[in-house]
Design a protein around this motif. Structure first.
Motif, short mmCIF file in Angstrom:
data_model
loop_
_atom_site.label_atom_id
_atom_site.label_comp_id
_atom_site.label_asym_id
_atom_site.label_seq_id
_atom_site.Cartn_x
_atom_site.Cartn_y
_atom_site.Cartn_z
N LEU A 1 0.66 -1.29 -0.06
CA LEU A 1 -0.07 -0.10 0.00
C LEU A 1 0.99 1.26 0.09
O LEU A 1 0.50 2.23 -0.87
CB LEU A 1 -0.92 0.05 1.39
CG LEU A 1 -1.91 1.30 1.47
CD1 LEU A 1 -2.65 1.27 0.14
CD2 LEU A 1 -2.45 1.23 2.59
N SER B 1 2.33 1.62 -3.66
CA SER B 1 1.32 2.30 -4.60
C SER B 1 0.81 3.54 -4.25
O SER B 1 0.40 4.27 -5.18
CB SER B 1 0.23 1.12 -4.39
OG SER B 1 -0.58 1.39 -3.36
N HIS B 2 0.93 4.29 -3.14
CA HIS B 2 0.66 5.56 -2.82
C HIS B 2 1.58 6.66 -2.58
O HIS B 2 1.48 7.46 -2.17
CB HIS B 2 -0.33 5.55 -1.45
CG HIS B 2 -1.84 5.17 -1.87
ND1 HIS B 2 -2.09 3.89 -2.01
CD2 HIS B 2 -2.74 5.91 -1.87
CE1 HIS B 2 -3.35 3.60 -2.21
NE2 HIS B 2 -3.86 4.88 -2.13
N LEU C 1 4.04 6.36 -0.33
CA LEU C 1 4.46 6.80 0.90
C LEU C 1 5.51 6.03 1.66
O LEU C 1 5.76 4.91 1.17
CB LEU C 1 3.10 6.51 1.78
CG LEU C 1 1.58 7.00 1.39
CD1 LEU C 1 0.52 6.39 1.96
CD2 LEU C 1 1.68 8.53 1.67
N ARG D 1 -8.02 10.15 2.25
CA ARG D 1 -6.83 11.01 2.19
C ARG D 1 -7.04 12.36 2.34
O ARG D 1 -6.26 13.15 2.63
CB ARG D 1 -6.36 10.63 0.59
CG ARG D 1 -5.60 9.31 0.47
CD ARG D 1 -5.03 9.10 -0.94
NE ARG D 1 -6.10 9.42 -1.82
CZ ARG D 1 -6.44 8.88 -2.87
NH1 ARG D 1 -5.36 8.14 -3.50
NH2 ARG D 1 -7.47 9.17 -3.78
N GLU E 1 -11.03 7.01 -3.36
CA GLU E 1 -10.17 6.73 -2.34
C GLU E 1 -10.28 5.14 -2.09
O GLU E 1 -9.25 4.60 -1.74
CB GLU E 1 -10.73 7.61 -1.05
CG GLU E 1 -10.19 8.82 -0.98
CD GLU E 1 -11.04 9.59 0.08
OE1 GLU E 1 -10.41 10.66 0.30
OE2 GLU E 1 -11.91 9.31 0.64
N SER F 1 -8.85 3.17 -5.16
CA SER F 1 -7.18 3.47 -5.07
C SER F 1 -6.63 2.63 -4.06
O SER F 1 -5.61 1.96 -4.30
CB SER F 1 -6.82 5.10 -5.01
OG SER F 1 -5.80 5.34 -4.92
N LEU F 2 -7.35 2.70 -2.83
CA LEU F 2 -6.65 1.98 -1.68
C LEU F 2 -6.65 0.36 -1.86
O LEU F 2 -5.51 -0.11 -1.80
CB LEU F 2 -7.45 2.15 -0.30
CG LEU F 2 -6.75 1.62 0.79
CD1 LEU F 2 -5.27 2.20 1.01
CD2 LEU F 2 -7.60 1.71 2.01
N GLY G 1 -4.26 -0.76 -4.86
CA GLY G 1 -2.93 -0.58 -4.23
C GLY G 1 -2.60 -1.89 -3.37
O GLY G 1 -1.45 -2.18 -3.49
N ARG H 1 -8.97 -1.63 -11.18
CA ARG H 1 -10.04 -0.76 -10.22
C ARG H 1 -11.53 -0.68 -10.63
O ARG H 1 -12.29 -0.64 -9.65
CB ARG H 1 -9.50 0.67 -10.67
CG ARG H 1 -8.34 1.16 -10.28
CD ARG H 1 -7.90 2.68 -10.73
NE ARG H 1 -6.65 3.05 -10.29
CZ ARG H 1 -6.16 3.57 -9.13
NH1 ARG H 1 -7.28 3.84 -8.23
NH2 ARG H 1 -5.06 3.89 -8.73
#
Length: 179
Positions: free
Chosen positions: A35, A38-39, A41, A109, A119, A122-123, A126, A132
């Protein structure tokens, strides 16, 4: 195969990040790393999720290893999860709720207290590397009040149904896309 077995197999596949047919602690915790990647972070940004996944391994998954080989295979996972649902429903639900809350905070987010369609997709994309589009229909089914967003309660309720319901029509069965 029962509806719950189908969902448990899907969950097993989600957790089995290296796809070797065995769950080990690094597989489970690895969800937070995927995760983060993919974001874009830093892994530290996902500390709460990482901790809840580590706790889930230490308190639930590790005990599933009945043959003490250091990992959990699909049959051990299914059998142990079903037994825990029956014998320890409240405790397992608290762990699912903790994971759900950490998940919801990550998904939100824009910090408005709700999870939008974007959101949500996307999560999940990821974390689980599923297309999607898989999540569009799921989002519509999970949005109980039809406001175009998922509340913490809608997400927690869906996760609880996903992991405990034998009812094929339960909304929560859609959490990770159509069964």
């Amino acid at each position: 195969m029962s509806v719950l077995d189908i969902k448990l197999d899907r969950s097993f596949d989600v957790f089995d990040s290296d796809r070797d047919g065995r769950l080990v602690k690094s597989d489970v915790i690895g969800l937070s790393d995927r995760l983060a990647e993919s974001h874009g972070l830093a892994p530290d940004a996902l500390a709460a999720l990482r901790e809840s996944l580590a706790d889930l391994w230490d308190t639930v998954f590790q005990a599933m290893d009945k043959n003490d080989d250091g990992g959990v295979d699909r049959q051990e996972f299914r059998a142990a999860f079903r037994a825990r649902i029956v014998t320890d429903r409240n405790r397992i639900w608290e762990r699912i709720r903790t994971m759900s809350n950490a998940w919801t905070e990550l998904a939100d987010r824009d910090r408005d207290g709700m999870v939008s369609r974007d959101e949500y997709t996307s999560l999940l994309h990821g974390m689980f590397r599923l297309p999607r589009e898989t999540f569009d229909e799921a989002f519509d089914r999970l949005d109980v009040d039809g406001d175009g967003q998922l509340s913490r309660d809608e997400i927690s309720s869906a996760m609880k149904e996903y992991y405990t319901s034998e009812n094929h029509a339960a909304r929560g069965n859609q959490f990770f896309g159509r069964l």
